[in-house]
Design a protein around this motif. Structure first.
Motif, short mmCIF file in Angstrom:
data_model
loop_
_atom_site.label_atom_id
_atom_site.label_comp_id
_atom_site.label_asym_id
_atom_site.label_seq_id
_atom_site.Cartn_x
_atom_site.Cartn_y
_atom_site.Cartn_z
N UNK A 121 -28.69 -70.30 3.88
CA UNK A 121 -27.86 -71.30 3.21
C UNK A 121 -27.79 -72.58 4.04
N UNK A 122 -27.70 -72.45 5.36
CA UNK A 122 -27.62 -73.63 6.23
C UNK A 122 -28.91 -74.44 6.17
N UNK A 123 -30.05 -73.78 6.15
CA UNK A 123 -31.33 -74.50 6.08
C UNK A 123 -31.40 -75.29 4.78
N UNK A 124 -31.05 -74.67 3.68
CA UNK A 124 -31.09 -75.37 2.38
C UNK A 124 -30.07 -76.49 2.35
N UNK A 125 -28.90 -76.24 2.87
CA UNK A 125 -27.86 -77.28 2.93
C UNK A 125 -28.34 -78.46 3.80
N UNK A 126 -28.91 -78.16 4.97
CA UNK A 126 -29.40 -79.22 5.85
C UNK A 126 -30.54 -80.00 5.23
N UNK A 127 -31.37 -79.33 4.43
CA UNK A 127 -32.44 -80.04 3.72
C UNK A 127 -31.84 -81.07 2.77
N UNK A 128 -30.74 -80.69 2.11
CA UNK A 128 -30.07 -81.63 1.20
C UNK A 128 -29.50 -82.83 1.97
N UNK A 129 -28.96 -82.57 3.15
CA UNK A 129 -28.42 -83.66 3.97
C UNK A 129 -29.55 -84.61 4.38
N UNK A 130 -30.65 -84.06 4.87
CA UNK A 130 -31.78 -84.89 5.30
C UNK A 130 -32.36 -85.65 4.11
N UNK A 131 -32.51 -84.97 2.98
CA UNK A 131 -33.05 -85.61 1.78
C UNK A 131 -32.11 -86.73 1.30
N UNK A 132 -30.82 -86.47 1.28
CA UNK A 132 -29.85 -87.50 0.87
C UNK A 132 -29.88 -88.70 1.82
N UNK A 133 -30.03 -88.44 3.12
CA UNK A 133 -30.13 -89.54 4.08
C UNK A 133 -31.36 -90.39 3.76
N UNK A 134 -32.47 -89.72 3.50
CA UNK A 134 -33.70 -90.44 3.17
C UNK A 134 -33.52 -91.30 1.93
N UNK A 135 -32.81 -90.76 0.93
CA UNK A 135 -32.57 -91.52 -0.29
C UNK A 135 -31.73 -92.77 -0.03
N UNK A 136 -30.94 -92.73 1.03
CA UNK A 136 -30.13 -93.89 1.42
C UNK A 136 -30.87 -94.80 2.41
N UNK A 137 -32.14 -94.49 2.69
CA UNK A 137 -32.94 -95.32 3.57
C UNK A 137 -32.81 -95.00 5.05
N UNK A 138 -32.27 -93.82 5.36
CA UNK A 138 -32.11 -93.40 6.77
C UNK A 138 -33.08 -92.26 7.04
N UNK A 139 -34.00 -92.45 7.97
CA UNK A 139 -34.92 -91.37 8.30
C UNK A 139 -34.26 -90.41 9.28
N UNK A 140 -34.61 -89.14 9.18
CA UNK A 140 -34.09 -88.15 10.11
C UNK A 140 -34.51 -88.51 11.53
N UNK A 141 -35.70 -89.04 11.68
CA UNK A 141 -36.20 -89.48 12.98
C UNK A 141 -35.26 -90.53 13.60
#
Length: 192
Positions: free
Chosen positions: A93-113
């Motif tokens: 569940x944490x991996x899937x949840x974290x994927x959503x956080x990273x994906x949402x950040x990307x959608x806002x123009x923030x790269x995980x890097x």
């Protein structure tokens, strides 16, 4: 030149991970997400166990493509009944949840890097470790990043998980100074 003590286990996967990945500065968003996910899976287990299951984990989690993982169901029988992976419900569940956080950040123009590396002003920290006995389980940086990641929505990112993540991604260089990889990585850093 030597080798970090922990990599001398005789396990080929551990040696290859040490020689090719661990501590190398990583700026690839997908790979950063993969390494975070593996650290989540590792919590309470040996790193060798995770490396032994890495191929199956990559298959189960769409090669850690966070856009695809973000739409997965954490209760999917494909995950919970897959004996080739680590079947811990909270970790899945944490991996899937974290994927959503990273994906949402990307959608806002923030790269995980950028998100990760800004904590160290985009410059790796060299701890100049002389012996694996000096390796901490965590430190103040990891505690601060853990707090930030939790407040930004990430889960299963306690200070120990975060510190291991920082080591794996090269944000922190914890290769022993007499290890051949220490010099290689420092050479990489000096070239930038």
């Amino acid at each position: 030149m030597g080798l970090c003590k922990w990599a001398n286990s005789g396990n080929e996967l551990m040696l290859r991970y040490h020689d090719e990945e661990w501590g190398t500065p990583c700026h690839d968003n997908r790979m950063l997400f993969e390494l975070l996910s593996l650290e989540v899976m590792q919590s309470g287990l040996s790193w060798q166990t995770v490396l032994n299951k890495r191929k199956a984990l990559k298959e189960a989690f769409c090669d850690f493509d966070y856009a695809q993982v973000s739409s997965m169901n954490p209760l999917s029988p494909d995950l919970l009944e897959n004996s080739a992976i680590i079947r811990n419900k909270r970790k899945i569940a944490a991996i899937i949840h974290n994927a959503r956080v990273v994906y949402d950040m990307q959608q806002r123009g923030i790269s995980f890097d950028d998100y990760l590396w800004k904590f160290v002003d985009f410059k790796p920290i060299d701890h100049r470790i002389k012996s694996s006995d000096e390796l901490p389980a965590t430190d103040e940086l990891a505690v601060n990043i853990s707090k930030s990641m939790k407040s930004d929505g990430f889960s299963f990112v306690g200070p120990v998980v975060v510190y291991s993540f920082l080591e794996g991604t090269g944000v922190v260089n914890d290769h022993e100074v007499n290890c051949f990889r220490y010099l290689e990585i420092m050479g990489l850093l000096n070239c930038k």
